[in-house]
Design a protein around this motif. Structure first.
Motif, PDB file in Angstrom:
ATOM      1  N   LEU A  73       0.832  -1.197   0.000  1.00  0.00           N
ATOM      2  CA  LEU A  73       0.000   0.000   0.000  1.00  0.00           C
ATOM      3  C   LEU A  73       0.873   1.258   0.000  1.00  0.00           C
ATOM      4  CD1 LEU A  73      -2.847   1.181   0.128  1.00  0.00           C
ATOM      5  CD2 LEU A  73      -2.750   0.981   2.621  1.00  0.00           C
ATOM      6  N   ALA A  74       1.931   1.234   0.806  1.00  0.00           N
ATOM      7  CA  ALA A  74       2.838   2.374   0.855  1.00  0.00           C
ATOM      8  C   ALA A  74       3.501   2.613  -0.495  1.00  0.00           C
ATOM      9  CB  ALA A  74       3.892   2.155   1.937  1.00  0.00           C
ATOM     10  N   ALA A  75       3.815   1.544  -1.194  1.00  0.00           N
ATOM     11  CA  ALA A  75       4.462   1.684  -2.504  1.00  0.00           C
ATOM     12  C   ALA A  75       3.576   2.412  -3.508  1.00  0.00           C
ATOM     13  CB  ALA A  75       4.847   0.308  -3.038  1.00  0.00           C
ATOM     14  N   LYS A  76       2.249   2.320  -3.311  1.00  0.00           N
ATOM     15  CA  LYS A  76       1.315   2.998  -4.210  1.00  0.00           C
ATOM     16  C   LYS A  76       0.979   4.413  -3.743  1.00  0.00           C
ATOM     17  CE  LYS A  76      -0.951  -1.143  -6.074  1.00  0.00           C
ATOM     18  NZ  LYS A  76      -0.704  -0.809  -7.492  1.00  0.00           N
ATOM     19  N   LEU A  77       0.884   4.603  -2.416  1.00  0.00           N
ATOM     20  CA  LEU A  77       0.490   5.910  -1.900  1.00  0.00           C
ATOM     21  C   LEU A  77       1.649   6.896  -1.802  1.00  0.00           C
ATOM     22  CD1 LEU A  77      -2.061   5.050   0.951  1.00  0.00           C
ATOM     23  CD2 LEU A  77      -2.539   6.177  -1.230  1.00  0.00           C
ATOM     24  N   ASP A  78       2.823   6.413  -1.458  1.00  0.00           N
ATOM     25  CA  ASP A  78       3.950   7.322  -1.254  1.00  0.00           C
ATOM     26  C   ASP A  78       4.231   8.220  -2.458  1.00  0.00           C
ATOM     27  OD1 ASP A  78       4.408   6.663   1.371  1.00  0.00           O
ATOM     28  OD2 ASP A  78       6.005   5.219   0.944  1.00  0.00           O
ATOM     29  N   PRO A  79       4.271   7.688  -3.691  1.00  0.00           N
ATOM     30  CA  PRO A  79       4.558   8.569  -4.834  1.00  0.00           C
ATOM     31  C   PRO A  79       3.505   9.658  -5.029  1.00  0.00           C
ATOM     32  CG  PRO A  79       4.863   6.270  -5.431  1.00  0.00           C
ATOM     33  CD  PRO A  79       4.179   6.274  -4.103  1.00  0.00           C
ATOM     34  N   ILE A  80       2.256   9.353  -4.714  1.00  0.00           N
ATOM     35  CA  ILE A  80       1.193  10.348  -4.878  1.00  0.00           C
ATOM     36  C   ILE A  80       1.321  11.436  -3.828  1.00  0.00           C
ATOM     37  CG2 ILE A  80      -1.296  10.716  -4.807  1.00  0.00           C
ATOM     38  CD1 ILE A  80      -1.614   7.837  -5.788  1.00  0.00           C
ATOM     39  N   LEU A  81       1.451  11.039  -2.577  1.00  0.00           N
ATOM     40  CA  LEU A  81       1.488  12.015  -1.499  1.00  0.00           C
ATOM     41  C   LEU A  81       2.780  12.825  -1.496  1.00  0.00           C
ATOM     42  CD1 LEU A  81      -0.146   9.867   1.327  1.00  0.00           C
ATOM     43  CD2 LEU A  81      -1.203  11.652  -0.056  1.00  0.00           C
ATOM     44  N   SER A  82       3.839  12.261  -2.032  1.00  0.00           N
ATOM     45  CA  SER A  82       5.106  12.994  -2.082  1.00  0.00           C
ATOM     46  C   SER A  82       5.208  13.867  -3.329  1.00  0.00           C
ATOM     47  CB  SER A  82       6.285  12.028  -2.037  1.00  0.00           C
ATOM     48  OG  SER A  82       6.282  11.175  -3.180  1.00  0.00           O
ATOM     49  N   SER A  83       4.205  13.809  -4.211  1.00  0.00           N
ATOM     50  CA  SER A  83       4.241  14.614  -5.427  1.00  0.00           C
ATOM     51  C   SER A  83       3.731  16.030  -5.203  1.00  0.00           C
ATOM     52  CB  SER A  83       3.387  13.949  -6.512  1.00  0.00           C
ATOM     53  OG  SER A  83       2.007  14.014  -6.175  1.00  0.00           O
ATOM     54  N   SER A  84       3.325  16.352  -3.987  1.00  0.00           N
ATOM     55  CA  SER A  84       2.814  17.684  -3.701  1.00  0.00           C
ATOM     56  C   SER A  84       3.926  18.720  -3.846  1.00  0.00           C
ATOM     57  CB  SER A  84       2.240  17.726  -2.289  1.00  0.00           C
ATOM     58  OG  SER A  84       3.236  17.398  -1.339  1.00  0.00           O
ATOM     59  N   PRO A  85       3.565  19.966  -4.127  1.00  0.00           N
ATOM     60  CA  PRO A  85       4.581  21.018  -4.258  1.00  0.00           C
ATOM     61  C   PRO A  85       5.401  21.179  -2.982  1.00  0.00           C
ATOM     62  CG  PRO A  85       2.461  21.745  -5.101  1.00  0.00           C
ATOM     63  CD  PRO A  85       2.217  20.443  -4.419  1.00  0.00           C
ATOM     64  N   ALA A  86       6.548  21.806  -3.137  1.00  0.00           N
ATOM     65  CA  ALA A  86       7.468  21.946  -2.012  1.00  0.00           C
ATOM     66  C   ALA A  86       6.870  22.739  -0.861  1.00  0.00           C
ATOM     67  CB  ALA A  86       8.762  22.602  -2.485  1.00  0.00           C
ATOM     68  N   ASP A  87       5.936  23.659  -1.171  1.00  0.00           N
ATOM     69  CA  ASP A  87       5.357  24.484  -0.116  1.00  0.00           C
ATOM     70  C   ASP A  87       4.160  23.828   0.563  1.00  0.00           C
ATOM     71  OD1 ASP A  87       3.547  24.642  -2.175  1.00  0.00           O
ATOM     72  OD2 ASP A  87       3.084  26.760  -1.851  1.00  0.00           O
ATOM     73  N   ALA A  88       3.843  22.608   0.178  1.00  0.00           N
ATOM     74  CA  ALA A  88       2.675  21.917   0.738  1.00  0.00           C
ATOM     75  C   ALA A  88       3.112  20.836   1.713  1.00  0.00           C
ATOM     76  CB  ALA A  88       1.849  21.288  -0.381  1.00  0.00           C
ATOM     77  N   ASP A 462      -7.894  12.860  -4.066  1.00  0.00           N
ATOM     78  CA  ASP A 462      -8.744  11.969  -4.857  1.00  0.00           C
ATOM     79  C   ASP A 462      -7.945  10.798  -5.420  1.00  0.00           C
ATOM     80  OD1 ASP A 462     -10.689  13.780  -4.267  1.00  0.00           O
ATOM     81  OD2 ASP A 462     -11.016  14.473  -6.322  1.00  0.00           O
ATOM     82  N   ALA A 463      -6.732  11.077  -5.885  1.00  0.00           N
ATOM     83  CA  ALA A 463      -5.898  10.004  -6.412  1.00  0.00           C
ATOM     84  C   ALA A 463      -5.550   8.992  -5.319  1.00  0.00           C
ATOM     85  CB  ALA A 463      -4.624  10.583  -7.023  1.00  0.00           C
ATOM     86  N   SER A 464      -5.346   9.478  -4.105  1.00  0.00           N
ATOM     87  CA  SER A 464      -5.035   8.582  -2.976  1.00  0.00           C
ATOM     88  C   SER A 464      -6.234   7.695  -2.646  1.00  0.00           C
ATOM     89  CB  SER A 464      -4.621   9.391  -1.755  1.00  0.00           C
ATOM     90  OG  SER A 464      -3.466  10.161  -2.019  1.00  0.00           O
ATOM     91  N   ALA A 465      -7.436   8.296  -2.635  1.00  0.00           N
ATOM     92  CA  ALA A 465      -8.633   7.495  -2.377  1.00  0.00           C
ATOM     93  C   ALA A 465      -8.838   6.458  -3.483  1.00  0.00           C
ATOM     94  CB  ALA A 465      -9.862   8.401  -2.274  1.00  0.00           C
ATOM     95  N   ALA A 466      -8.539   6.832  -4.723  1.00  0.00           N
ATOM     96  CA  ALA A 466      -8.672   5.898  -5.835  1.00  0.00           C
ATOM     97  C   ALA A 466      -7.727   4.723  -5.688  1.00  0.00           C
ATOM     98  CB  ALA A 466      -8.443   6.623  -7.164  1.00  0.00           C
ATOM     99  N   VAL A 467      -6.541   4.967  -5.162  1.00  0.00           N
ATOM    100  CA  VAL A 467      -5.594   3.880  -4.929  1.00  0.00           C
ATOM    101  C   VAL A 467      -6.173   2.860  -3.953  1.00  0.00           C
ATOM    102  CG1 VAL A 467      -3.435   3.332  -3.730  1.00  0.00           C
ATOM    103  CG2 VAL A 467      -3.447   5.049  -5.530  1.00  0.00           C
ATOM    104  N   LEU A 468      -6.782   3.377  -2.875  1.00  0.00           N
ATOM    105  CA  LEU A 468      -7.359   2.464  -1.883  1.00  0.00           C
ATOM    106  C   LEU A 468      -8.451   1.591  -2.486  1.00  0.00           C
ATOM    107  CD1 LEU A 468      -7.698   4.826   1.236  1.00  0.00           C
ATOM    108  CD2 LEU A 468      -5.756   3.389   0.561  1.00  0.00           C
ATOM    109  N   THR A 469      -9.315   2.201  -3.272  1.00  0.00           N
ATOM    110  CA  THR A 469     -10.434   1.472  -3.853  1.00  0.00           C
ATOM    111  C   THR A 469      -9.954   0.420  -4.845  1.00  0.00           C
ATOM    112  OG1 THR A 469     -11.768   3.470  -3.626  1.00  0.00           O
ATOM    113  CG2 THR A 469     -12.641   1.736  -5.041  1.00  0.00           C
TER     114      THR A 469
END
Length: 474
Positions: A73-88, A462-469
C-alpha cells in the motif's frame, strides 16, 4: 490503544456484524451520471468515466477478505502524497476497519487542520448524545394575555411555509402560525387574551457570543456562517435556495416570518385580536400556555444534510445542542469541548486534538488524520446501531453532495463515501471505501499549503482514495 481495546471487547462476532451492518450504505448505491472524472495528475491511465446513469453495487463483504499489505500500500500511496509542491505539507492515515490496524501513515498522528472533515466528529457526538430519531421542537407559547412567544428549540432548518419533505424546511413556520392562530382565537373568544397581541422571540437556548472569535471575518461575508441561534430558517439562509445568502440575525428573521404569518392567519377570522408584526426578544425561559408546536426532520436526516452539503450552520448548532444535552451552556466553547469529550468517552483516541468549533471553519482546529480514520472505523463497527448508520450520511463519490463531481471514474464512483474539507490553503478528505478484494478501509488525507488557494491540490486526495479502492496490494 483505546480504540483497539474497545473493538476487542466487542468480540469477533460483534466486529463482523457491525462491519456488515455499518457498511450497508455501500450496497446498491444509485449513482447519477456525472460529467467527467476529477483530473488525476499523478496516476495514469485515467480510469474510464461512466457515460450513463447506473447503479453501482459492491460485492458482498467477506469478513475473511485479505487486508492490503502495508508495504504494498505504501508503494502505491507514497509517490502520490510525495508529489505535492514543495510548499505543501501532506498527512494521511489508512485504517483496516475490521482489525483497527493502521495500514498506512504519512505523518498520520500529527495534528493538522481538518477543515470540514471535522464534521464527522460532530455527527458522531450528536448521534451518540441526542439520538438519531430525535426531533427538535419549535413552539408558540401564550406568556400572558397580550404576548405570544416563539421559542427556539434547536431547529435551524425551519421553512417559511407549511413544511417540506426535505430535511431543510421540514417544519414550516406558516403551519406553526396557523395552528397557533386557531388556539389564539379560541383563547380570545374565552376572554383569555387582549385585543392586541405582540410577538416575542425566546432564543435563550444558546449562550455566549453568536460568532466564534476563531473564525475569520470573511467567513461571514462569504455566506459560510452567520450568528448562531437555536432557531433559524434553511440553515440561516434567506430562502430555500441552498445558495441563498445567510441572514444577519437568523432568529429574529424566523420570528418576524412567524409573526407576519400569525397576523395573517388571525386576521382572516373576524373578531380576533390584532397581532403586531414587530418582534422583540423575550426574557429567557418564557413560561405560559403552549398554543402550538412543529417538529423538525429527525437528527439523522439533519446529519445527512449537514454532511452531504457541508452545512456549517447546522454543524455549529449541533455542537451547541450536544453541550446543552449534557447539561452545559450552549456556547461555542462548550460545544467544541462536548464533542471532544464524547469522542474520548467512546474510546476514540483524542491525543493532540484541539477543537475550537464543530464545523471545521476555524483554522485553529487541530486534529490528526489518524483520529478521523479511527473515528470512522469505530462508527462502522460500533455496537451502537445509530453510529453504524453514519456511512449512509457521507457524500457518495461521483453522485451526491460535495463529492458529486469528484471521484467519478468507473472504479471509484459510488465506491467511496467521504467528507470533504476546504479552507484557505487547506484540503481534506476523510471517509470509507472497499478495496478490490472486498476489504473495508477508513482513511483521512490532509493537504496544507501557503499559496492562498481555497481547497488546494484536491487531485492528490482523490488520487489517494482511488488507490485504496483499486488496491489489492498483496
Amino acid at each position: 490503544m483505546k480504540h483497539a481495546s474497545q473493538i476487542q471487547r466487542l468480540g469477533v462476532t460483534a466486529v463482523v456484524t457491525g462491519l456488515l451492518l455499518g457498511l450497508l450504505a455501500f450496497f446498491l448505491i444509485p449513482v447519477m451520471a456525472s460529467g467527467s472524472a476529477a483530473k488525476e495528475a499523478v496516476e495514469a491511465p485515467v480510469p474510464r468515466v461512466l457515460a450513463a446513469a447506473a447503479a453501482t453495487a459492491l460485492p458482498p463483504l467477506d469478513p475473511a477478505a485479505p487486508a492490503p499489505v502495508a508495504a504494498m500500500l505504501a508503494a502505491k500511496l507514497d509517490p502520490i502524497l510525495s508529489s505535492s509542491p514543495a510548499d505543501a505539507s501532506v498527512s494521511a492515515s489508512v485504517i483496516d476497519v475490521a482489525s483497527g490496524e493502521e495500514l498506512y501513515s504519512h505523518a498520520g498522528d500529527q495534528p493538522g487542520i481538518p477543515a470540514s472533515s471535522l464534521k464527522v466528529f460532530t455527527a458522531i457526538a450528536a448521534t451518540q448524545v441526542i439520538g438519531e430519531e430525535h426531533r427538535f421542537t419549535t413552539k408558540a407559547v401564550l406568556r400572558d394575555p397580550n404576548t405570544v412567544v416563539l421559542v427556539g428549540g434547536g431547529d435551524v432548518l425551519l421553512g417559511a411555509g407549511t413544511g417540506s419533505e426535505a430535511a431543510s424546511g421540514r417544519a414550516g413556520l406558516e403551519t406553526l402560525a396557523r395552528l397557533a392562530a386557531t388556539a389564539l382565537l379560541d383563547a380570545h373568544a374565552a376572554g383569555e387574551t387582549g385585543d392586541a397581541v405582540s410577538v416575542q422571540l425566546d432564543d435563550s437556548l444558546f449562550a455566549g457570543p453568536a460568532l466564534n472569535p476563531d473564525w475569520d471575518a470573511s467567513l461571514v461575508t462569504t455566506n459560510n456562517i452567520s450568528p448562531l441561534s437555536p432557531i433559524a430558517m434553511y440553515g440561516a439562509r434567506a430562502n430555500a435556495n441552498p445558495k441563498a445568502e445567510r441572514v444577519g440575525d437568523p432568529g429574529m428573521f424566523a420570528a418576524t416570518t412567524f409573526a407576519k404569518a400569525l397576523r395573517a392567519a388571525v386576521g382572516s377570522s373576524a373578531g380576533g385580536p390584532q397581532v403586531a408584526t414587530e418582534v422583540t426578544r423575550a426574557a429567557a425561559g418564557a413560561q405560559g400556555t403552549e398554543l402550538a408546536a412543529v417538529t423538525s426532520a429527525t437528527l439523522g436526516e439533519q446529519i445527512r444534510f449537514m454532511l452531504e452539503v457541508s452545512d456549517n450552520y447546522v454543524a455549529e448548532a449541533l455542537g451547541r445542542l450536544v453541550a446543552v444535552k449534557l447539561g452545559q451552556p450552549g456556547d461555542y466553547a462548550h460545544g467544541a469541548a462536548a464533542v471532544a469529550q464524547v469522542l474520548a468517552d467512546l474510546g476514540i483516541d483524542t491525543t493532540g486534538m484541539e477543537l475550537k468549533d464543530t464545523s471545521g471553519l476555524a483554522d485553529t482546529n487541530r486534529v490528526a488524520p489518524l483520529a478521523l480514520a479511527r473515528a470512522l472505523g469505530y462508527a462502522a463497527t460500533s455496537e451502537h446501531a445509530s453510529l453504524r448508520n453514519l456511512g449512509y450520511a457521507l457524500p457518495v463519490a461521483g453522485a451526491t453532495g460535495t463529492l458529486s463531481t469528484r471521484l467519478g471514474a468507473a472504479d471509484t464512483r459510488g465506491m467511496v463515501r467521504a467528507k470533504t474539507g476546504s479552507l484557505m490553503e487547506v484540503s481534506s478528505l476523510s471517509g470509507l471505501t472497499v478495496t478490490r478484494d472486498g476489504r473495508a478501509l477508513a482513511f483521512s488525507f490532509f493537504v496544507n499549503t501557503n499559496d492562498r488557494a481555497v481547497g488546494p491540490h484536491r487531485q492528490i486526495l482523490d488520487a489517494s482514495a482511488a488507490v485504496l479502492t483499486g488496491c489489492g496490494c498483496r
